[in-house]
Design an enzyme around this catalytic site. Structure first.
Site, short mmCIF file in Angstrom:
data_model
loop_
_atom_site.label_atom_id
_atom_site.label_comp_id
_atom_site.label_asym_id
_atom_site.label_seq_id
_atom_site.Cartn_x
_atom_site.Cartn_y
_atom_site.Cartn_z
N LYS A 1 0.85 -1.20 0.00
CA LYS A 1 0.00 0.00 0.00
C LYS A 1 0.89 1.24 0.00
O LYS A 1 1.76 1.39 0.85
CB LYS A 1 -0.89 0.01 1.25
CG LYS A 1 -1.80 1.23 1.32
CD LYS A 1 -2.78 1.14 2.48
CE LYS A 1 -2.26 1.70 3.77
NZ LYS A 1 -2.07 3.15 3.81
N ASP B 1 -3.29 4.49 -1.89
CA ASP B 1 -4.16 4.97 -0.80
C ASP B 1 -4.05 6.49 -0.71
O ASP B 1 -3.32 7.02 0.13
CB ASP B 1 -3.70 4.28 0.49
CG ASP B 1 -4.42 4.78 1.73
OD1 ASP B 1 -5.52 5.32 1.61
OD2 ASP B 1 -3.86 4.60 2.84
N THR C 1 -10.19 6.87 11.59
CA THR C 1 -10.02 6.59 13.02
C THR C 1 -9.88 7.90 13.80
O THR C 1 -10.29 8.00 14.96
CB THR C 1 -8.74 5.75 13.23
OG1 THR C 1 -8.58 4.89 12.13
CG2 THR C 1 -8.79 4.97 14.51
N ARG D 1 3.05 -0.77 10.83
CA ARG D 1 4.15 -0.84 11.80
C ARG D 1 4.50 -2.23 12.33
O ARG D 1 5.69 -2.50 12.52
CB ARG D 1 3.88 0.16 12.94
CG ARG D 1 4.09 1.60 12.47
CD ARG D 1 3.42 2.61 13.35
NE ARG D 1 1.98 2.55 13.22
CZ ARG D 1 1.14 3.37 13.85
NH1 ARG D 1 1.62 4.32 14.63
NH2 ARG D 1 -0.16 3.25 13.67
O1 C5P Z 1 1.07 0.99 11.23
P1 C5P Z 1 -0.35 0.55 11.14
O2 C5P Z 1 -0.52 -0.94 11.00
O3 C5P Z 1 -1.22 1.15 12.22
O4 C5P Z 1 -0.81 1.19 9.73
C1 C5P Z 1 -2.11 1.20 9.28
C2 C5P Z 1 -2.20 1.80 7.92
O5 C5P Z 1 -3.59 1.91 7.59
C3 C5P Z 1 -1.63 3.19 7.78
O6 C5P Z 1 -1.08 3.32 6.47
C4 C5P Z 1 -2.82 4.10 7.95
O7 C5P Z 1 -2.71 5.30 7.22
C5 C5P Z 1 -3.96 3.26 7.36
N1 C5P Z 1 -5.27 3.59 7.91
C6 C5P Z 1 -5.60 3.48 9.25
N2 C5P Z 1 -6.85 3.79 9.72
C7 C5P Z 1 -7.78 4.22 8.88
C8 C5P Z 1 -7.49 4.34 7.51
C9 C5P Z 1 -6.22 4.00 7.07
O8 C5P Z 1 -4.77 3.10 10.05
N3 C5P Z 1 -9.00 4.48 9.35
#
Ligand code: C5P
Length: 234
Positions: A42, A68, A126, A210
């Site tokens: 992504k 995205d 979120t 992460r």
């Molecule tokens: O690091 P982590 O696993 O929290 O990353 C989640 C990914 O999903 C990030 O790229 C973040 O921008 C994306 N995302 C999110 N919550 C949302 C929409 C997208 O965490 N509601």
């Protein structure tokens, strides 16, 4: 000899690694670390703004790409941006459902020229400071609106995935971030689920950033996620 598609293979194709890294060097290095352990990468705003279409071309090949960028603008502008993104050959693209039904319809019509690209919409971020009950209701409303406009699915929380499937049907795609497992740091994610819970609740694609990016061995962390996803099929 026949190729046998294992449970792990099918789950690898549902794992999306969020390349939340600053530049092309870091992105390509992470791509190599992950190798065949995940089917998707992504690319979000930070990386795309820094490196642009050239990086998408460099990343494509071994992995499918989810761009995205969460487009949210007037319908005509979003339709033109969808056309440009479609021209990059990505397999998934998103817009923000907050743009409303006309914007979603314009985006969907523009995406019709790219049958190999799934177009999905973000329901609720979120970070939107809505009480949980309202956020849930809004996510369901926006999922229905997204489907009515002709898009393929939504980005939503694992906790909304099964309700959205109930309303929109099993073929409507749900893509879910907020994945953590073991004793991983929750960080800024509010409502998390582990990879097996996400699959059980009907999520089609899991977005993991992460927990994989910051692991000592990102490829092994991706493999762990796939194993947990596949455990639901045993
Ligand atoms: O690091 P982590 O696993 O929290 O990353 C989640 C990914 O999903 C990030 O790229 C973040 O921008 C994306 N995302 C999110 N919550 C949302 C929409 C997208 O965490 N509601």
């Amino acid at each position: 000899m026949h190729d046998v598609l294992t449970h792990d293979d099918s789950m690898r194709d549902r794992l999306m690694v969020a390349l939340d890294v600053p530049n092309a060097d870091a992105a390509l290095a992470m791509r190599d670390e992950i190798g065949a352990e995940a089917g998707w990468l992504k690319v979000g705003l930070r990386l795309f703004v820094a490196e642009g279409p050239a990086l998408i071309r460099d990343l494509a090949g071994r992995h499918k790409i989810f761009l995205d960028l969460k487009f949210h603008d007037i319908p005509n502008t979003v339709a033109q941006a969808v056309e440009s993104a479609g021209g990059l050959g990505v397999q998934m693209l998103n817009v923000h459902a907050g743009g409303g039904p006309e914007m979603l319809k314009a985006a969907s019509r523009a995406a019709d020229s790219f049958p190999d690209m799934k177009l999905i919409a973000v329901t609720v971020l979120t970070s939107d400071s809505l009480p949980a009950v309202e956020a849930h209701k809004l996510a369901l409303e926006r999922a229905r609106m997204t489907q009515d406009a002709g898009l393929d699915g939504v980005v939503c929380s694992v906790h909304e995935s099964s309700a959205i499937k109930d309303i929109c049907g099993p073929g409507f795609i749900t893509v879910t971030p907020g994945i953590r497992w073991g004793d991983q740091d929750v960080q800024d994610q509010k409502r998390i689920a582990d990879p097996a819970m996400a699959v059980k609740s009907g999520s089609d694609y899991l977005v993991v950033g992460r927990p994989i990016l910051m692991a000592d061995q990102p490829g092994i962390a991706a493999r762990e996620a796939v194993k947990m996803m596949a455990s639901t099929l045993l």
